[in-house]
Design a protein around this motif. Structure first.
Motif, short mmCIF file in Angstrom:
data_model
loop_
_atom_site.label_atom_id
_atom_site.label_comp_id
_atom_site.label_asym_id
_atom_site.label_seq_id
_atom_site.Cartn_x
_atom_site.Cartn_y
_atom_site.Cartn_z
N TYR A 112 -6.11 -2.23 -0.75
CA TYR A 112 -5.30 -1.79 -1.79
C TYR A 112 -4.52 -3.05 -2.57
O TYR A 112 -4.43 -3.08 -3.66
N CYS A 113 -3.87 -4.06 -1.84
CA CYS A 113 -3.25 -5.07 -2.10
C CYS A 113 -4.21 -6.34 -2.99
O CYS A 113 -3.54 -6.99 -3.66
N CYS A 130 0.93 -1.11 0.04
CA CYS A 130 -0.02 -0.14 0.18
C CYS A 130 0.85 1.14 0.01
O CYS A 130 1.83 1.51 0.78
N ARG A 156 -6.73 -5.13 -5.04
CA ARG A 156 -7.42 -4.42 -6.11
C ARG A 156 -6.98 -5.14 -7.44
O ARG A 156 -7.75 -5.17 -8.26
#
Length: 45
Positions: A36-37, A10, A39
């Motif tokens: 985030y990781c 992130c 997505r």
């Protein structure tokens, strides 16, 4: 855990949950948003 901090991708390094996967995931679940990781994986589906 140190491994989480070392492997956290992130870009928001100033976030209090950076490198703390459980807190990060729970925070995003409360907001109904994707961490985030994950997505890139979600976009491939």
């Amino acid at each position: 855990m140190a491994c989480n901090k070392e492997n956290c991708v992130c870009p928001k390094t100033d976030c209090e949950n950076h490198g703390n996967c459980c807190k990060c995931i729970n925070n995003h679940r409360e907001k109904d948003s994707l961490v985030y990781c994950m997505r890139e994986i979600a976009e491939k589906k």
